[in-house]
Motif scaffolding. Structure first.
Motif, short mmCIF file in Angstrom:
data_model
loop_
_atom_site.label_atom_id
_atom_site.label_comp_id
_atom_site.label_asym_id
_atom_site.label_seq_id
_atom_site.Cartn_x
_atom_site.Cartn_y
_atom_site.Cartn_z
N PRO A 174 97.72 59.59 18.58
CA PRO A 174 96.59 59.22 17.90
C PRO A 174 95.53 59.00 19.05
N ARG A 175 94.50 59.19 18.52
CA ARG A 175 93.15 58.92 19.50
C ARG A 175 93.20 57.80 20.12
N HIS A 176 92.83 57.97 21.42
CA HIS A 176 92.95 56.80 22.28
C HIS A 176 91.39 56.26 22.46
N PRO A 177 91.26 55.04 22.08
CA PRO A 177 89.96 54.34 22.20
C PRO A 177 89.40 54.42 23.87
N VAL A 178 88.27 54.07 24.06
CA VAL A 178 87.71 54.16 25.43
C VAL A 178 87.83 52.63 25.87
N PRO A 179 88.35 52.49 26.71
CA PRO A 179 88.56 51.06 27.50
C PRO A 179 87.28 50.61 27.99
N PRO A 180 87.01 49.19 28.17
CA PRO A 180 85.92 48.64 28.73
C PRO A 180 85.91 48.80 30.16
N LEU A 181 84.61 48.66 30.89
CA LEU A 181 84.59 48.64 32.25
C LEU A 181 84.98 47.58 32.94
N LYS A 182 86.21 47.93 33.53
CA LYS A 182 86.62 46.81 34.62
C LYS A 182 86.93 46.97 36.26
N VAL A 183 86.74 46.30 36.84
CA VAL A 183 87.06 46.62 38.41
C VAL A 183 88.00 45.48 38.80
N SER A 184 88.73 45.87 40.07
CA SER A 184 89.54 44.84 40.55
C SER A 184 89.32 44.83 41.92
N ILE A 185 89.21 43.49 42.47
CA ILE A 185 88.77 43.15 43.77
C ILE A 185 89.88 42.51 44.74
N SER A 186 90.09 43.12 45.62
CA SER A 186 91.38 42.62 46.61
C SER A 186 90.76 41.38 47.31
N ARG A 187 92.10 40.61 47.74
CA ARG A 187 91.96 39.18 48.43
C ARG A 187 91.03 39.41 49.73
N LYS A 188 91.22 40.41 50.47
CA LYS A 188 90.51 40.55 51.59
C LYS A 188 89.21 40.62 51.61
N LEU A 189 88.67 41.68 50.56
CA LEU A 189 87.31 41.74 50.17
C LEU A 189 86.58 40.48 49.65
N LYS A 190 87.32 39.54 49.06
CA LYS A 190 86.83 38.38 48.59
C LYS A 190 86.61 37.28 49.87
N GLU A 191 87.67 37.32 50.88
CA GLU A 191 87.40 36.53 52.04
C GLU A 191 86.44 36.72 52.85
N VAL A 192 86.15 38.15 52.94
CA VAL A 192 84.98 38.70 53.78
C VAL A 192 83.54 38.10 53.15
N VAL A 193 83.37 38.66 51.97
CA VAL A 193 82.25 38.08 51.15
C VAL A 193 81.90 36.53 51.03
N GLU A 194 83.05 35.97 50.96
CA GLU A 194 82.88 34.26 51.03
C GLU A 194 82.48 33.86 52.32
N ALA A 195 83.01 34.30 53.29
CA ALA A 195 82.19 34.02 54.55
C ALA A 195 80.84 34.30 54.60
N LYS A 196 80.29 35.41 54.15
CA LYS A 196 78.94 35.83 54.12
C LYS A 196 77.99 34.86 53.46
N TYR A 197 78.41 34.70 52.17
CA TYR A 197 77.47 33.68 51.45
C TYR A 197 77.67 32.20 51.70
N LYS A 198 78.79 31.93 52.41
CA LYS A 198 78.95 30.46 52.93
C LYS A 198 77.84 30.20 54.19
N ASN A 199 77.87 31.47 55.06
CA ASN A 199 76.83 31.59 56.10
C ASN A 199 75.38 31.35 55.80
N ALA A 200 75.26 31.80 54.62
CA ALA A 200 73.77 31.86 53.83
C ALA A 200 73.49 30.53 53.27
N GLY A 201 74.54 29.68 53.11
CA GLY A 201 73.96 28.24 52.67
C GLY A 201 74.48 28.17 51.10
#
Length: 467
Positions: free
Chosen positions: A279-306
């Motif tokens: 049967p016809r497959h519906p178009v799935p929604p837009l999703k992104v997956s974020i790794s744990r290492k990426l979250k740790e790097v960004v968390e350090a950046k915005y915490k340094n910004a206050g």
């Protein structure tokens, strides 16, 4: 009369009567070519198909010898319909340094699936994506659709340097190669090297979102993939491209990005089509997956910004000449000067505005206009997605930030230069927890700041603050 028995039944011997006016008058009418009105019974005649129902409209600049699929072709029962299974090949042996049954590619035909030829299974697929971060991000639903439609498929991507960075957010992509398909005069060494890479991987299907002429179509043809699918130019530049492609899509304009969020709707419709009892497959929604290492790097950046997790608002779309602004090719008027952002940021209550700059030279400009500003320097789409994931919401112009907010289900205020652009790039905004504010003059610089101030009141509610 041994000689007469060797002649066809429709032939007779020449007459021997000399009184006949002409010997040719007694010859039967011989037809050496099949005729639709032969002597066979009417009930056994094969019907003549004059047209194919629901046939795709032919482009005169594409393959003139393509008559479409054979309507009389019948398929057997083995591997003729249904969805493909997972890859039946045995797994590699981790204890064996040479693997298990590892032959040179192209030589392990004894364990190749018969359905690759009969049913058209796809084991390896390559996607050549044109554009930057925004265009590659909107192709994520197509990659998920390929994974759903062809179980066990391995998806590889060929994109430009900026576009390749997007695929650290997609777990469905095996390999991502940096090669700019939009370069009209590529380096011969890079061109031949990429052709060799694609050819050595033995893809079953290759997709391309670049508008193809005969040059790009030949590039896809040299990959030796079985199915070669691409967009083509909507004008005379597409002449001859169909000779090298299996399926073509003709966009409405020369700029595919002008169609906004649904810029790949033709390819998505073809990928999800019903086929062989699938049967016809519906178009799935837009999703992104974020790794744990990426979250740790960004968390350090915005915490340094206050800023604290869940208690800040991401502001993206500051005017800059940097390519890291992540704009769309279909909307070039999508950046605002820092003076306008300062007026908007004054109305934010309860949460802290975090300004994302695409280049370090913009830091001084922001500090001059806004006192005690929280500034985060981010250039990659992965870090921007991680920053939005830990935020309470987003206020941005038409950049990749609003699509990341949609993918992570964050509240968003999107600023557009016109209502038409807003409907194209953010359809069904209310369902996506997004409020669209458009300029009345068609220029983003003239956007009504008071309308933006009333829209950002959603961030002042307690529900906007996440833990």
């Amino acid at each position: 009369m041994a000689t007469s028995s060797l002649l066809p039944k429709s032939l007779s011997l020449l007459p021997t009567n000399p009184s006949s006016p002409s010997p040719l008058a007694h010859l039967p009418k011989i037809s050496f070519f099949p005729h639709p009105f032969s002597d066979q019974p009417i009930s056994t005649r094969k019907p003549i198909l004059l047209h194919r129902p629901n046939a795709k409209k032919k482009n005169p600049w594409l393959d003139p010898f393509d008559d479409g699929p054979d309507p009389d072709l019948e398929y057997g029962g083995l591997f003729s319909d249904g969805k493909q299974e997972e890859d039946p090949r045995p797994p590699d042996n981790p204890n064996n340094p040479y693997g298990f049954l590892k032959f040179p590619m192209g030589y392990n035909v004894e364990i190749a699936s018969l359905a690759l030829k009969i049913r058209g299974d796809v084991r390896r697929c390559c996607c050549v994506i044109s554009g930057g971060v925004y265009e590659n991000l909107l192709f994520f639903p197509a990659i998920q659709l390929i994974k759903d439609r062809y179980p066990g498929v391995q998806v590889d991507v060929v994109a430009a340097l900026r576009g390749k960075q997007t695929y650290e957010l997609n777990k469905n992509v095996r390999w991502a190669n940096a090669y700019d398909p939009d370069d009209y005069f590529p380096d011969p060494m890079e061109y031949t090297d990429m052709v060799g890479i694609l050819k050595s991987r033995y893809y079953d299907m290759i997709l391309s979102t670049k508008l193809a002429g005969i040059g790009h179509a030949a590039f896809l043809f040299m990959s030796t993939a079985r199915d070669r699918v691409s967009y083509v130019y909507p004008n005379v530049n597409a002449a001859g491209a169909g000779l090298f492609l299996s399926e073509t899509f003709v966009p409405d304009s020369m700029n595919l990005s002008e169609d906004g969020y649904h810029m790949y709707h033709q390819m998505l419709d073809w990928l999800g089509r019903p086929f062989r009892n699938v049967p016809r497959h519906p178009v799935p929604p837009l999703k992104v997956s974020i790794s744990r290492k990426l979250k740790e790097v960004v968390e350090a950046k915005y915490k340094n910004a206050g800023a604290e997790k869940g208690r800040y608002i991401v502001i993206h779309g500051i005017q800059s000449d940097s390519k890291a602004s992540m704009q769309s090719r279909g909307d070039t008027d999508s950046l605002l000067p820092i003076e306008v952002w300062a007026k908007i940021a004054k109305e934010i209550r309860g949460v802290r505005p975090v300004f994302v700059i695409p280049h370090e030279k913009e830091r001084e400009n922001v500090e001059e206009v806004i006192d005690d500003a929280s500034i985060v320097f981010i250039t990659t789409p992965g870090q921007l997605a991680a920053l939005i994931n830990d935020s309470a919401g987003v206020i941005a112009t038409n950049t990749a930030a609003i699509q990341f907010a949609h993918a992570r289900e964050k509240a968003c205020v999107a600023l557009f230069c016109s209502a038409e652009k807003g409907n194209l790039f953010m359809p069904n905004a209310e369902e996506r927890r997004c409020r669209v504010v458009s300029s009345m003059t068609g220029k983003l610089i003239d956007i009504d700041v008071e309308a933006v101030k009333s829209a950002i009141q959603i961030f002042n509610m307690p529900l906007a603050v996440v833990a």
